[in-house]
Motif scaffolding. Structure first.
Motif, PDB file in Angstrom:
ATOM      1  N   ARG A 154       0.829  -1.207   0.000  1.00  0.00           N
ATOM      2  CA  ARG A 154       0.000   0.000   0.000  1.00  0.00           C
ATOM      3  C   ARG A 154       0.867   1.262   0.000  1.00  0.00           C
ATOM      4  NH1 ARG A 154      -3.235  -3.482   3.078  1.00  0.00           N
ATOM      5  NH2 ARG A 154      -2.202  -2.945   5.044  1.00  0.00           N
ATOM      6  N   THR A 155       1.950   1.248   0.765  1.00  0.00           N
ATOM      7  CA  THR A 155       2.850   2.405   0.800  1.00  0.00           C
ATOM      8  C   THR A 155       3.470   2.645  -0.566  1.00  0.00           C
ATOM      9  OG1 THR A 155       3.351   2.032   3.138  1.00  0.00           O
ATOM     10  CG2 THR A 155       4.904   3.367   1.883  1.00  0.00           C
ATOM     11  N   GLU A 156       3.948   1.576  -1.192  1.00  0.00           N
ATOM     12  CA  GLU A 156       4.589   1.695  -2.505  1.00  0.00           C
ATOM     13  C   GLU A 156       3.584   2.133  -3.572  1.00  0.00           C
ATOM     14  OE1 GLU A 156       8.318   0.584  -3.540  1.00  0.00           O
ATOM     15  OE2 GLU A 156       7.877   1.910  -1.862  1.00  0.00           O
ATOM     16  N   ALA A 157       2.365   1.594  -3.508  1.00  0.00           N
ATOM     17  CA  ALA A 157       1.354   1.957  -4.498  1.00  0.00           C
ATOM     18  C   ALA A 157       0.991   3.434  -4.403  1.00  0.00           C
ATOM     19  CB  ALA A 157       0.113   1.090  -4.316  1.00  0.00           C
ATOM     20  N   GLU A 158       0.885   3.959  -3.174  1.00  0.00           N
ATOM     21  CA  GLU A 158       0.593   5.376  -3.007  1.00  0.00           C
ATOM     22  C   GLU A 158       1.727   6.232  -3.566  1.00  0.00           C
ATOM     23  OE1 GLU A 158      -2.133   6.687  -2.123  1.00  0.00           O
ATOM     24  OE2 GLU A 158      -3.226   4.978  -1.291  1.00  0.00           O
ATOM     25  N   ARG A 159       2.960   5.775  -3.383  1.00  0.00           N
ATOM     26  CA  ARG A 159       4.107   6.518  -3.920  1.00  0.00           C
ATOM     27  C   ARG A 159       4.124   6.480  -5.443  1.00  0.00           C
ATOM     28  NH1 ARG A 159       8.826   5.221  -5.958  1.00  0.00           N
ATOM     29  NH2 ARG A 159       8.594   3.004  -5.443  1.00  0.00           N
ATOM     30  N   ILE A 160       3.859   5.304  -6.015  1.00  0.00           N
ATOM     31  CA  ILE A 160       3.901   5.132  -7.470  1.00  0.00           C
ATOM     32  C   ILE A 160       2.742   5.875  -8.126  1.00  0.00           C
ATOM     33  CG2 ILE A 160       3.696   3.431  -9.328  1.00  0.00           C
ATOM     34  CD1 ILE A 160       5.002   1.409  -7.347  1.00  0.00           C
ATOM     35  N   GLY A 161       1.566   5.754  -7.513  1.00  0.00           N
ATOM     36  CA  GLY A 161       0.348   6.355  -8.070  1.00  0.00           C
ATOM     37  C   GLY A 161      -0.541   5.312  -8.705  1.00  0.00           C
ATOM     38  N   TRP A 162      -1.835   5.380  -8.420  1.00  0.00           N
ATOM     39  CA  TRP A 162      -2.799   4.433  -8.968  1.00  0.00           C
ATOM     40  C   TRP A 162      -3.130   4.781 -10.413  1.00  0.00           C
ATOM     41  CZ3 TRP A 162      -3.549   0.568  -5.559  1.00  0.00           C
ATOM     42  CH2 TRP A 162      -3.345   0.838  -4.204  1.00  0.00           C
ATOM     43  N   PRO A 163      -3.497   3.798 -11.230  1.00  0.00           N
ATOM     44  CA  PRO A 163      -3.520   2.364 -10.956  1.00  0.00           C
ATOM     45  C   PRO A 163      -2.114   1.762 -11.025  1.00  0.00           C
ATOM     46  CG  PRO A 163      -4.188   2.745 -13.203  1.00  0.00           C
ATOM     47  CD  PRO A 163      -4.000   4.109 -12.590  1.00  0.00           C
ATOM     48  N   ALA A 184      -8.682  -0.891  -2.204  1.00  0.00           N
ATOM     49  CA  ALA A 184      -9.599  -1.974  -1.845  1.00  0.00           C
ATOM     50  C   ALA A 184      -9.312  -3.260  -2.619  1.00  0.00           C
ATOM     51  CB  ALA A 184     -11.041  -1.540  -2.084  1.00  0.00           C
ATOM     52  N   GLU A 185      -8.676  -3.138  -3.781  1.00  0.00           N
ATOM     53  CA  GLU A 185      -8.413  -4.311  -4.611  1.00  0.00           C
ATOM     54  C   GLU A 185      -7.043  -4.921  -4.365  1.00  0.00           C
ATOM     55  OE1 GLU A 185      -8.788  -3.073  -8.662  1.00  0.00           O
ATOM     56  OE2 GLU A 185     -10.674  -2.025  -8.348  1.00  0.00           O
ATOM     57  N   LEU A 186      -6.197  -4.229  -3.596  1.00  0.00           N
ATOM     58  CA  LEU A 186      -4.779  -4.582  -3.553  1.00  0.00           C
ATOM     59  C   LEU A 186      -4.503  -5.930  -2.900  1.00  0.00           C
ATOM     60  CD1 LEU A 186      -1.949  -3.723  -4.288  1.00  0.00           C
ATOM     61  CD2 LEU A 186      -1.823  -2.442  -2.140  1.00  0.00           C
ATOM     62  N   ASP A 187      -5.079  -6.184  -1.726  1.00  0.00           N
ATOM     63  CA  ASP A 187      -4.763  -7.422  -1.006  1.00  0.00           C
ATOM     64  C   ASP A 187      -5.125  -8.662  -1.823  1.00  0.00           C
ATOM     65  OD1 ASP A 187      -3.926  -5.776   0.978  1.00  0.00           O
ATOM     66  OD2 ASP A 187      -5.341  -6.465   2.499  1.00  0.00           O
ATOM     67  N   ALA A 188      -6.314  -8.651  -2.417  1.00  0.00           N
ATOM     68  CA  ALA A 188      -6.742  -9.806  -3.218  1.00  0.00           C
ATOM     69  C   ALA A 188      -5.846  -9.987  -4.430  1.00  0.00           C
ATOM     70  CB  ALA A 188      -8.198  -9.626  -3.656  1.00  0.00           C
TER      71      ALA A 188
END
Length: 599
Positions: A154-163, A184-188
């Protein structure tokens, strides 16, 4: 361009560590070069075309790939027993497994591919990104390394930017990839990608990259020898994809600005030289048409499925070139000698039903008549009467055409697909014909998302169903089962004698399991969750006593490279589990007993 001349002199016998159409393709070149050939096969492939074509054949295990084609020890033992000089891995399976490459060379055999340390380095997608960056090849924003836990993701995704896209850190071919649009989709997605990566490559590690919207997939074929010679053999476009699996490929990449074409070719050669690459390989890029930017995607350290379109426009046999390089020979041409003439397009032919969410359809091909004519090439792994086994990839062949330009190659491929006849199983042929004749494809206005976003199978193009084979006497459709898969919903009819209510139905024992229940009471409370096709259990999402709601996932299966989620159609409680991860199940096998009602 002049092809590799004469037979390879040091290598006299080659074992092909693969199956299907690529094994047949390699065997043909070996035959032309005067080399003796050895095939390996599982029980499911005992009478396969590649086995019939080879001079010798060795059984290496049962049908599941993990017990046969992925068993490095069994393959090396077969090569040693056969007296082979070299092992060609083809693509997929063990072709990018550094441990296998080392086992081959440790046994005193020639591995027809790059050295193990290069496979290891470029097979690690994080290390490959670092290698690309070090020699000035642009890469998309991504995580600094592999992901160790959901919080880091989650930390890395926020840094990279969605999607973002979750990607397997080892392997390729679109396996172990999931697009994530929000937290919400990340863990799965992490769980699913790691599970698929483990099943495909034996490694669960994943990393994150920024998901690039509507790119084109452009790749460059490189060839390098052990003496420092590196050339590119032009580029290809592989943007027609579904679930990151390529369906149509062409060379050269059409409608590519000159500076982008020069950029990807130069970057590919620069990267190959920087890592000391040896053999045939492919450097893949994502290109953003709107801006002309391109980004490194990965390097495949093997022959590609789509290598044939490069052969058609260069006149070079890439398998012969691989064998020459593996034999220690220098490249017999320079970059200035490479000439791309005309245009080539390839369609991959798979036993899938596009009008049933591309449901895999293993079975026996009763008739296969391949198209013929000038500039038409068919690479098939089967012949009339052969089976497409459920244990392996659904792709069983390819049709390629060449023309003076893209339009003539496209028209020729459409005509070839019209001529191709495959009876016994549904195929992707009519769908791909529709793609090739679509306005977007003709105008090169498509991208990697066009298949799933825009090119929904047209009901008008669906071929008429062949006359149904009647079920055995005394049987009738007992029920229709609707299941959710990662390719959309699939509805199947389950045949069998309908027992009286309250009786028990015997279910055959599942391979790989001992003990446990062998029956399932039929109480009239609804159809039990069953396997819709022969498959392998990759995950069980519930436990005995779990309360489930309609739509909850019970079991995840895998068949022919597709994951299938079997979901509950009722609210209730899991009474009993009949399968475990790793089990092989036959179509119709009851998986879980769910008792309707509150816990």
């Amino acid at each position: 361009m002049q092809d590799a001349g004469g037979p390879v002199t040091e290598i006299g016998k080659v074992l092909v560590a693969n199956r299907g159409e690529i094994a047949v393709r390699i065997l043909r070149t070996c035959c032309e070069l005067g080399l003796r050939t050895v095939a390996v096969h599982s029980d499911a492939d005992a009478d396969a075309l590649h086995v019939r074509m080879a001079d010798e054949a060795y059984r290496i295990g049962p049908a599941p790939a993990r017990e046969s084609y992925l068993c490095a020890g069994a393959i090396v033992a077969a090569a040693t027993e056969a007296g082979a000089d070299a092992v060609h891995p083809g693509y997929g399976l063990l072709s990018e497994d550094a441990t296998f490459a080392r086992a081959v060379t440790d046994a005193g055999l020639v591995f027809v591919g790059p050295p193990a340390e290069i496979i290891e380095r470029m097979g690690d997608k994080v290390a490959a990104r670092e290698a690309a960056q070090s020699c000035g090849v642009p890469v998309p924003p991504g995580s600094a390394g592999t992901i160790s836990d959901p919080a880091q993701a989650r930390t890395e995704a926020e840094r990279i930017g969605w999607p973002v896209v979750v990607k397997a850190s080892f392997g390729g071919g679109g396996r172990g990839m999931r697009i994530v649009h929000g937290p919400a989709e990340l863990d799965a997605a992490l769980t699913a990608a790691a599970r698929e990566a483990t099943a495909a490559f034996g490694r669960p590690e994943v990393h994150l990259e920024r998901y690039l919207e509507r790119p084109r997939h452009v790749e460059v074929q490189v060839l390098a020898d052990a003496h420092g010679g590196v050339v590119h053999l032009g580029d290809r476009d592989c943007s027609v994809q579904r679930r990151h699996q390529k369906l149509v490929e062409e060379a050269p990449a059409p409608d590519l600005p000159g500076h982008v074409r020069d950029g990807v070719r130069d970057a590919a050669v620069r990267l190959a030289a920087a890592v000391g690459y040896v053999g045939a390989g492919t450097v893949e890029f994502l290109v953003l048409p709107a801006t002309g930017e391109f980004f490194f995607l990965e390097m495949n350290t093997r022959l590609q499925v789509e290598h044939g379109v490069t052969e058609l426009v260069t006149g070079l046999d890439l398998v012969a070139a691989q064998l020459a390089v593996a034999n220690g020979e220098k490249l017999w041409f320079t970059q200035d000698d490479v000439r791309l003439e005309g245009h080539a397009i390839q369609a991959r032919i798979a036993a899938e039903d596009p009008w049933e969410s591309f449901r895999p359809a293993p079975g026996r091909v009763t008739t296969l008549n391949a198209p013929q004519g000038p500039w038409v090439r068919c690479d098939m792994g089967i012949a009339s009467g052969d089976a497409v086994p459920a244990e392996y990839d659904s792709m069983f062949g390819k049709v390629l055409t060449r023309g003076a330009d893209r339009e003539s190659a496209r028209r020729r491929l459409v005509a070839a697909l019209d001529e191709l006849r495959v009876d016994g199983v549904p195929t992707t042929v009519p769908y791909l014909r529709g793609v090739l004749t679509s306005a977007e494809f003709v105008a090169v206005a498509h991208d990697t998302g066009s298949v799933e976003r825009d090119w929904v199978p047209d009901p008008a193009l669906r071929p008429a169903a062949p006359p149904a084979t009647p079920p055995p006497a005394g049987t009738r459709p007992a029920r229709r089962v609707r299941i959710a898969t990662d390719r959309g919903p699939v509805e199947v009819a389950v045949y069998g004698a309908v027992p009286p209510r309250g009786t028990e139905v015997t279910v055959s024992a599942r391979p790989g399991r001992t003990g446990g229940p062998s029956h399932r009471p039929t109480t009239g409370r609804g159809a039990p969750p069953t396997a819709p096709m022969d498959a392998t259990v990759v995950a069980v999402a519930v436990e005995q006593g779990t309360t489930v709601a309609p739509g909850d996932v019970l079991v995840v299966l895998e068949a022919m490279k597709m994951e299938i989620e079997v979901k509950s159609d009722v609210a209730g409680t899991v009474r009993e589990l009949y399968v475990a991860p790793g089990d092989s199940v036959a179509a119709g096998t009851v998986l879980v007993d769910v008792t309707p009602g509150a816990a």
